[in-house]
Scaffold this motif. Structure first.
Motif, short mmCIF file in Angstrom:
data_model
loop_
_atom_site.label_atom_id
_atom_site.label_comp_id
_atom_site.label_asym_id
_atom_site.label_seq_id
_atom_site.Cartn_x
_atom_site.Cartn_y
_atom_site.Cartn_z
N ASP A 61 0.84 -1.19 0.00
CA ASP A 61 0.00 0.00 0.00
C ASP A 61 0.88 1.24 0.00
O ASP A 61 2.03 1.22 0.43
CB ASP A 61 -0.90 0.03 1.24
CG ASP A 61 -1.79 -1.20 1.32
OD1 ASP A 61 -2.15 -1.72 0.26
OD2 ASP A 61 -2.08 -1.65 2.44
N ALA A 62 0.33 2.34 -0.48
CA ALA A 62 1.03 3.63 -0.44
C ALA A 62 0.30 4.51 0.57
O ALA A 62 -0.82 4.97 0.31
CB ALA A 62 1.04 4.28 -1.82
N ARG A 63 0.90 4.72 1.71
CA ARG A 63 0.31 5.55 2.76
C ARG A 63 1.28 6.68 3.11
O ARG A 63 2.49 6.48 3.15
CB ARG A 63 0.04 4.70 4.01
CG ARG A 63 -0.96 3.58 3.78
CD ARG A 63 -2.37 4.08 3.87
NE ARG A 63 -3.34 2.99 3.68
CZ ARG A 63 -4.63 3.14 3.78
NH1 ARG A 63 -5.15 4.32 4.09
NH2 ARG A 63 -5.46 2.12 3.57
N HIS A 64 0.72 7.85 3.40
CA HIS A 64 1.51 9.01 3.82
C HIS A 64 2.62 9.29 2.80
O HIS A 64 3.79 9.51 3.17
CB HIS A 64 2.09 8.81 5.21
CG HIS A 64 1.05 8.47 6.25
ND1 HIS A 64 0.08 9.36 6.65
CD2 HIS A 64 0.82 7.31 6.94
CE1 HIS A 64 -0.70 8.80 7.56
NE2 HIS A 64 -0.28 7.55 7.75
N VAL A 65 2.26 9.28 1.53
CA VAL A 65 3.22 9.57 0.47
C VAL A 65 3.58 11.05 0.54
O VAL A 65 2.70 11.91 0.48
CB VAL A 65 2.62 9.23 -0.91
CG1 VAL A 65 3.60 9.61 -2.02
CG2 VAL A 65 2.27 7.75 -1.00
N PRO A 66 4.87 11.39 0.66
CA PRO A 66 5.25 12.81 0.67
C PRO A 66 5.04 13.44 -0.71
O PRO A 66 5.57 12.96 -1.71
CB PRO A 66 6.73 12.78 1.05
CG PRO A 66 7.21 11.41 0.67
CD PRO A 66 6.03 10.49 0.82
N ILE A 67 4.21 14.46 -0.75
CA ILE A 67 3.86 15.09 -2.02
C ILE A 67 4.05 16.59 -1.90
O ILE A 67 3.77 17.19 -0.85
CB ILE A 67 2.41 14.73 -2.41
CG1 ILE A 67 2.10 15.19 -3.83
CG2 ILE A 67 1.42 15.33 -1.42
CD1 ILE A 67 0.77 14.65 -4.34
N GLY A 68 4.56 17.20 -2.98
CA GLY A 68 4.79 18.64 -2.98
C GLY A 68 3.65 19.38 -3.67
O GLY A 68 3.22 19.00 -4.75
N LEU A 69 3.16 20.45 -3.04
CA LEU A 69 2.10 21.28 -3.61
C LEU A 69 2.68 22.64 -3.97
O LEU A 69 3.26 23.33 -3.11
CB LEU A 69 0.94 21.44 -2.62
CG LEU A 69 0.15 20.17 -2.28
CD1 LEU A 69 -0.88 20.46 -1.20
CD2 LEU A 69 -0.53 19.61 -3.51
N VAL A 70 2.54 23.00 -5.23
CA VAL A 70 2.99 24.32 -5.71
C VAL A 70 1.76 25.09 -6.15
O VAL A 70 1.11 24.74 -7.15
CB VAL A 70 3.99 24.18 -6.87
CG1 VAL A 70 4.41 25.57 -7.36
CG2 VAL A 70 5.20 23.37 -6.45
N VAL A 71 1.38 26.10 -5.40
CA VAL A 71 0.20 26.92 -5.70
C VAL A 71 0.71 28.33 -6.04
O VAL A 71 1.16 29.08 -5.16
CB VAL A 71 -0.77 26.96 -4.50
CG1 VAL A 71 -1.99 27.79 -4.85
CG2 VAL A 71 -1.16 25.55 -4.09
N GLU A 72 0.66 28.69 -7.31
CA GLU A 72 1.21 29.98 -7.74
C GLU A 72 0.38 31.15 -7.26
O GLU A 72 0.91 32.24 -7.00
CB GLU A 72 1.33 29.99 -9.27
CG GLU A 72 2.36 29.01 -9.81
CD GLU A 72 2.53 29.13 -11.31
OE1 GLU A 72 1.80 29.94 -11.93
OE2 GLU A 72 3.40 28.43 -11.86
N HIS A 73 -0.93 30.96 -7.14
CA HIS A 73 -1.80 32.04 -6.66
C HIS A 73 -2.79 31.45 -5.66
O HIS A 73 -3.62 30.60 -6.01
CB HIS A 73 -2.56 32.70 -7.81
CG HIS A 73 -3.55 33.73 -7.36
ND1 HIS A 73 -3.17 34.94 -6.79
CD2 HIS A 73 -4.92 33.73 -7.39
CE1 HIS A 73 -4.25 35.63 -6.49
NE2 HIS A 73 -5.32 34.93 -6.84
#
Length: 373
Positions: free
Chosen positions: A47-59
């Motif tokens: 299973d894939a749990r607590h996968v570190p993911i990057g969020l880039v929100v320009e605005h």
């Protein structure tokens, strides 16, 4: 009681005394299943749990905050926010995160204008399995958010087809439910093959084979005297493994315990026969142990369907898996544990186990020493 029975009981008693004098057999039968089940049950997960993911929100906007919250409160992701895409890519290269979700500056405007509002998803594909799961999870967050947004505005999402998924036999999609039953087959392979791969070689090394051959006991009685004690130890290890699977790891046992025990008997006889055959041929405990690991454990681990899907293998390898005894036992274990007593699966695999057990035991009887060379 006739003389043959007395001789057989004497050989069984001798072997049990040997087991008590050499606790390694008890460790293989009972300590090793506990160790392997704890190691794989808690340490290995598909299973894939607590996968570190990057969020880039320009605005930053209400829409982007609402969408990003789906990652903040998900058990599947551990969200990390970055100021720009370059910084997030650097984190991906250094393996601090496994994926990037990028919302461009005009995301809210295009969304409110009913224009296509693309979301860029960049996934680290080094681990293909995790990459596929991560992509699916991101898609799930998007669909959940777009549905919730439509409902809050009193709208219905425009879809030509609406998919309603139902998962049978393992509705929680727990990889542990798939791994633990298969691991029992690997454990039984080690117990059966390793225990008996050493017994005949031990007799040769200690010089007691000459004494056995010179006694009135027949070859059949010698082999039975070796098989019966280790069969009982192996079945004890199997009961321990089933108990841990059900009560410790909460793997459902949908089918019959008696079907499992009968299949376990057939598989254990095949493993014991293979171990005896190795032990007779090797005449050395170290060599016999190494051969047993290479010939029994590695194929059971790799080619039985325990972890790797047999249908995904090249067809020559798929053909070779039919020679791996654990393949048939894994199919029975996973079926009985998760689906129930499905006889269309159980009977053909049980028949294959029976034929392989007879073949190995007959070969061991044929190759057993009848005189000193």
């Amino acid at each position: 009681m006739n003389a043959a029975c007395q001789r057989l009981l004497g050989l069984i008693r001798k072997e049990f005394l040997q087991v008590l004098r050499d606790p390694s057999s008890l460790a293989i039968a009972f300590a090793m299943p506990v160790f392997l089940l704890l190691l794989f049950g808690y340490g290995v997960s598909l299973d894939a749990r607590h996968v570190p993911i990057g969020l880039v929100v320009e605005h930053v906007s209400p829409e982007s905050r609402s969408f990003s919250a789906g990652f903040d409160y998900s058990d599947y992701f551990q969200a990390h926010y970055f100021r720009d895409l370059r910084e997030a890519r650097q984190a991906l290269l250094s393996r601090k995160i496994n994926a990037i979700v990028h919302l461009q500056a005009d995301f809210e405007r295009r969304l409110n204008a009913s224009e296509p509002a693309p979301i860029q998803v960049i996934v680290n594909g080094v681990d293909a399995n995790t990459a596929r799961l991560t992509s699916g999870y991101v898609q799930g967050v998007w669909e959940t958010w777009i549905n919730a947004r439509a409902e809050s505005q009193g709208l219905t999402p425009m879809r030509a087809v609406q998919l309603e998924a139902r998962v049978w036999y393992n509705s929680g999609l727990r990889s542990r439910n798939f791994l633990v039953p298969g691991l029992i087959a690997v454990i039984m392979t080690l117990i059966g093959a390793l225990l008996t791969a050493l017994v005949m070689a031990r007799e040769w090394e200690r010089g007691t084979m000459e004494a056995l051959i010179s006694t009135p006991v027949s070859v059949r009685e010698v082999l039975l005297g070796k098989l019966i004690p280790y069969y009982l130890l192996g079945m004890g290890g199997m009961l321990l493994s089933i108990g841990m699977a059900v009560f410790l790891f909460q793997v459902p046992l949908v089918g019959s315990l008696w079907v499992l025990l009968l299949a376990g008997t057939l598989f254990l006889l095949a493993a014991l026969g293979m171990g005896l055959l190795i032990s007779i041929a090797a005449k050395n405990q170290f060599v016999a142990g190494q051969i047993a690991i290479v010939v029994t454990f590695l194929p059971a681990f790799i080619l039985s369907g325990f972890i790797f899907n047999i249908d995904s293998m090249p067809w020559p390898v798929q053909l070779f898996t039919h020679l791996v005894t654990a393949r048939y036992f894994v199919a029975i274990l996973q079926t009985v544990f998760l689906a129930g007593d499905i006889w269309e699966v159980i009977l053909p695999n049980a028949l294959a186990l029976l034929l392989m057990a007879l073949a190995f035991l007959v070969l061991a009887l044929w190759r057993a020493p009848r005189r000193l060379e």
